[in-house]
Write a protein that holds these residues in place. Sequence first.
Motif, mmCIF file in Angstrom:
data_model
loop_
_atom_site.group_PDB
_atom_site.id
_atom_site.type_symbol
_atom_site.label_atom_id
_atom_site.label_comp_id
_atom_site.label_asym_id
_atom_site.label_seq_id
_atom_site.Cartn_x
_atom_site.Cartn_y
_atom_site.Cartn_z
ATOM 1 N N THR A 33 147.868 57.838 59.408
ATOM 2 C CA THR A 33 146.989 58.658 58.593
ATOM 3 C C THR A 33 147.288 58.347 57.127
ATOM 4 O O THR A 33 148.317 57.744 56.808
ATOM 5 C CB THR A 33 147.193 60.155 58.871
ATOM 6 O OG1 THR A 33 148.557 60.507 58.553
ATOM 7 C CG2 THR A 33 146.910 60.483 60.327
ATOM 8 N N SER A 34 146.397 58.776 56.225
ATOM 9 C CA SER A 34 146.575 58.345 54.840
ATOM 10 C C SER A 34 146.147 59.398 53.831
ATOM 11 O O SER A 34 145.243 60.195 54.092
ATOM 12 C CB SER A 34 145.806 57.050 54.580
ATOM 13 O OG SER A 34 144.409 57.260 54.731
ATOM 14 N N VAL A 35 146.821 59.368 52.690
ATOM 15 C CA VAL A 35 146.440 60.103 51.490
ATOM 16 C C VAL A 35 146.267 59.063 50.393
ATOM 17 O O VAL A 35 147.233 58.387 50.017
ATOM 18 C CB VAL A 35 147.512 61.133 51.091
ATOM 19 C CG1 VAL A 35 147.160 61.788 49.760
ATOM 20 C CG2 VAL A 35 147.686 62.178 52.186
ATOM 21 N N ILE A 36 145.053 58.891 49.894
ATOM 22 C CA ILE A 36 144.790 57.842 48.909
ATOM 23 C C ILE A 36 144.973 58.402 47.498
ATOM 24 O O ILE A 36 144.379 59.419 47.137
ATOM 25 C CB ILE A 36 143.378 57.264 49.094
ATOM 26 C CG1 ILE A 36 143.261 56.617 50.482
ATOM 27 C CG2 ILE A 36 143.063 56.237 48.003
ATOM 28 C CD1 ILE A 36 141.893 56.061 50.794
ATOM 29 N N THR A 37 145.822 57.734 46.719
ATOM 30 C CA THR A 37 146.160 58.204 45.372
ATOM 31 C C THR A 37 145.387 57.488 44.274
ATOM 32 O O THR A 37 145.277 57.990 43.159
ATOM 33 C CB THR A 37 147.656 57.998 45.110
ATOM 34 O OG1 THR A 37 147.960 56.586 45.232
ATOM 35 C CG2 THR A 37 148.507 58.776 46.103
ATOM 36 N N ALA A 38 144.889 56.296 44.574
ATOM 37 C CA ALA A 38 144.157 55.509 43.570
ATOM 38 C C ALA A 38 143.347 54.440 44.287
ATOM 39 O O ALA A 38 143.684 54.027 45.403
ATOM 40 C CB ALA A 38 145.121 54.856 42.582
#
Length: 273
Positions: A33-38
């Motif tokens: 899973t992912s959390v995109i910061t930029a």
Amino acid sequence: MHIVTTIAGSDSGGGAGIQADLKTFQELKVFGTSVITALTAQNTLGVYDVLSIDPSFIEKQFYALLEDFSISAIKTGMLFSADVIQTIANIMADLDIPLIIDPVMIAKGGESLLQQQAIEALRCYLLPLATVIMPNIPEAEVLTGKKIDTPASIKQAAHTLLQLGARCVVMKGGHLSDKKFATDYVFFKDGRSFSMQTARIATNNTHGTGCTFSAALTAFIGSNLPIDQAILEAKKFIQLAITHDLSIGNGYGPTNHFAYHKYKGFCEVIIHE
């Protein structure tokens, strides 16, 4: 099924960042899973632009995952700004989940991926929460303010990072001057240490090595492998990925995320206690 999370930037070229992490997770049979910061506009030749994600939306991404999934390990990559680091640290402080930090600062082409004011935030807020931090030599020099060019200075810098709160430091030695071998040095808060030596590969296709190495470690830790074994297997994963590169693009090409399974994890890593 083990579920892991990457908190990082998107690499449109696919060799690093979120894309490299998810490929690595898939290869190692954990659900990513992912959390995109930029968002970055980049390829093997360089980074052309960076669009930061508002910290409030980063927070929403992270909480959405925590609400629905039982996450067994989390890694951070490109965090870009002090506000983003503070946001992630505030959430991580309330979690009992292993945190692997790849302190991404500079892209392979030399472009900055971490704002200057974010370095102190990384030191103060996120490092104290780290299960493992995995800096290369230039990153460790920035984080510690120390010149690193000898075994003694490597040990001293690692202990500085341990004193900041990390439980384990993997000092990646790819930037050291040894032409024959690449050696990574591992230090634990309890005083244990060892090094991992592999043959140095003559290639420019090393884009995303830090992302891939840390993602592999996250996958193995998230699969409940003991940390020493997880570090060794992650080293094999990245060494094989570099050795059997894909020759994609016209610049610093990506590593081969398929290699670990194709070559059945067989890779010589010399351990020195």
